[in-house]
Design a protein around this motif. Sequence first.
Motif, PDB file in Angstrom:
ATOM      1  N   ARG A   1       8.677  17.279 -15.479  1.00  0.00           N
ATOM      2  CA  ARG A   1       7.894  17.201 -16.720  1.00  0.00           C
ATOM      3  C   ARG A   1       7.844  15.772 -17.251  1.00  0.00           C
ATOM      4  NH1 ARG A   1       7.302  22.430 -19.181  1.00  0.00           N
ATOM      5  NH2 ARG A   1       7.249  21.520 -21.242  1.00  0.00           N
ATOM      6  N   LYS A   2       8.946  15.057 -17.128  1.00  0.00           N
ATOM      7  CA  LYS A   2       8.975  13.667 -17.592  1.00  0.00           C
ATOM      8  C   LYS A   2       8.012  12.795 -16.781  1.00  0.00           C
ATOM      9  CE  LYS A   2      13.704  13.587 -19.431  1.00  0.00           C
ATOM     10  NZ  LYS A   2      15.077  13.034 -19.257  1.00  0.00           N
ATOM     11  N   LYS A   3       8.046  12.959 -15.449  1.00  0.00           N
ATOM     12  CA  LYS A   3       7.146  12.182 -14.610  1.00  0.00           C
ATOM     13  C   LYS A   3       5.688  12.581 -14.846  1.00  0.00           C
ATOM     14  CE  LYS A   3       9.638   9.257 -12.405  1.00  0.00           C
ATOM     15  NZ  LYS A   3       9.446   7.817 -12.684  1.00  0.00           N
ATOM     16  N   PHE A   4       5.464  13.875 -15.021  1.00  0.00           N
ATOM     17  CA  PHE A   4       4.114  14.367 -15.293  1.00  0.00           C
ATOM     18  C   PHE A   4       3.584  13.767 -16.598  1.00  0.00           C
ATOM     19  CE2 PHE A   4       1.170  17.591 -16.968  1.00  0.00           C
ATOM     20  CZ  PHE A   4       0.323  17.758 -15.885  1.00  0.00           C
ATOM     21  N   GLU A   5       4.422  13.769 -17.617  1.00  0.00           N
ATOM     22  CA  GLU A   5       4.038  13.177 -18.896  1.00  0.00           C
ATOM     23  C   GLU A   5       3.800  11.683 -18.762  1.00  0.00           C
ATOM     24  OE1 GLU A   5       6.032  14.248 -22.814  1.00  0.00           O
ATOM     25  OE2 GLU A   5       6.975  12.327 -22.350  1.00  0.00           O
ATOM     26  N   GLN A   6       4.665  11.006 -18.043  1.00  0.00           N
ATOM     27  CA  GLN A   6       4.545   9.555 -17.884  1.00  0.00           C
ATOM     28  C   GLN A   6       3.239   9.166 -17.208  1.00  0.00           C
ATOM     29  OE1 GLN A   6       7.503   7.840 -15.298  1.00  0.00           O
ATOM     30  NE2 GLN A   6       6.721   5.764 -15.518  1.00  0.00           N
TER      31      GLN A   6
END
Length: 531
Positions: free
Chosen positions: A264-269
């Motif tokens: 989720r963090k990478k997707f958001e980034q």
Amino acid sequence: MAAAMREAGTASGSRAGAGAGAATGMSLPERLRTVLGDRRKANGVIDILEALQAHQEANVLEAIRTCSTLFCTLLQRGDLFVGQLPGENKAMSADFDAETKYKIWMRHRYRACVQQLFHQMNHGSVGVQELALRTLMKFVQTEGRKPLVQHEDEDSCHFPVELLTSLVKHLLSVEREASSLISCYQTYLKHADVRYYTLAATADNIPKVIRKAKWAVLPVYQQNVFSLLSSIHMPTEQGGLSNFLVKQKGQHERYKAAKLEEHRKKFEQVWLVFLKYKLPAALYKKVLVILHEDVLPHMSDPTLMIDFLTAAYDVGGAISLLALNGLFYLIHQHNLEYPDFYKKLYSLLDPSVLHVKYRARFFHLLDLFLSSSHLPAYLVAAFSKRLSRLALSAPPEALLMTIPLICNLVRRHPSCKVLLHRPTENQGLIADPYVMDEEEPSQCRALESSLWELQTLQQHYHPDVANAAAVIGKALSDQEADLSMLFDLSVPELFEKEPKKRARSGPLEFEPAEGLLNRPSKLVCQHWALA
């Protein structure tokens, strides 16, 4: 073995070995068996790599398949050098044993093969492009099992990040549209590790490319990025991270690709980085169409999209209509407060809104935003009146959606029924106190007006529209009309409905007949006369 390494060293620096091999007329499968079966025939690899540059598509495809078998076998055997790869010329002259020289030389051939396959991803044939991509992904999988990078911990997680990053870089071309390749690559995105490292590579690639272009709009590149990101389907729970391309020996706490929160963090980034730069107008719309369903629910902190969505909402036109979806998600799920939201929503009601292809989506959200019974009467009256005025120039399929929506607004807010019951004899377009050009709903004087436009629509040429408008002449029921079946109504559907309607009996003559042809006695007399 030393003699074999001298032969390999000579082949790496000259064309003599390749020329001699080509003269023998061996087929690629034969040469493959020779190279794998006898290290003294290692020079045959050069002929195999040279075949990748053939002009005929069939020859290129055969060469790619041969390279796939060759280097996957060498990787599995451990015949490629592991660790920091020394320069080829330096390695052949250094004090390495024959075994190490062979592995170094073959590792350089493997690197050359990978570069050739990247080049073939630009081939004119889609078949060659896709086979090159699948072969590279096979190398990724095999390298994961037999890493070419040394790790201190034998049980640590291994994934060939460098190779996959280079692959993603070639997918995201600045010059050529790569939708077919990305569609092929999508089959690998179901693997959690591929998905995670693809997100990471894309997030790292975007700013580098945009900065190199001096922040200019890059339509082809940005479309490729969007095609890749929109192909990624994020899991909604930890159990969805069970499919890996590179099987790990065990679950490791530091293996980020196995954690939903890290995904989720990478997707958001990557989405924040992508939307940070100016987009082409057409791509802007595509992003807004999927944002509320495919992006915001999978972000760690969706409120980071507030600036992007509010800026899109202020653009106007179709872009503002599409931004409503994302804003509604943030307002409903994350308590977003947007100053003057209804004023901006009111300004979106212009003649074009009843003709755009996003009309159904907009009216669905408009109905939701105006569903609260706590809205002030002047605001609901302003929306009802503006919709009524726009209805005068709307197509029938839009009117069949607009008129029931207006009636529903009046049902929800009884104080607005004055718009229906106010006498309209002295009102019309000129005498109407309503100010259409006023941007502030509280100042448009809608409550002083009436919905005479709906009375006018009772004379509409389309019978369904006339019947819908005739509702205002009766007492409105408390039951709201169901709009769900009307939002997507189209012109072809209207035409298809008409022949299916049951025709009511109509008069055959203007004056009803009183007898047989209205002259029974004369007819009988005439009959006998003729006889």
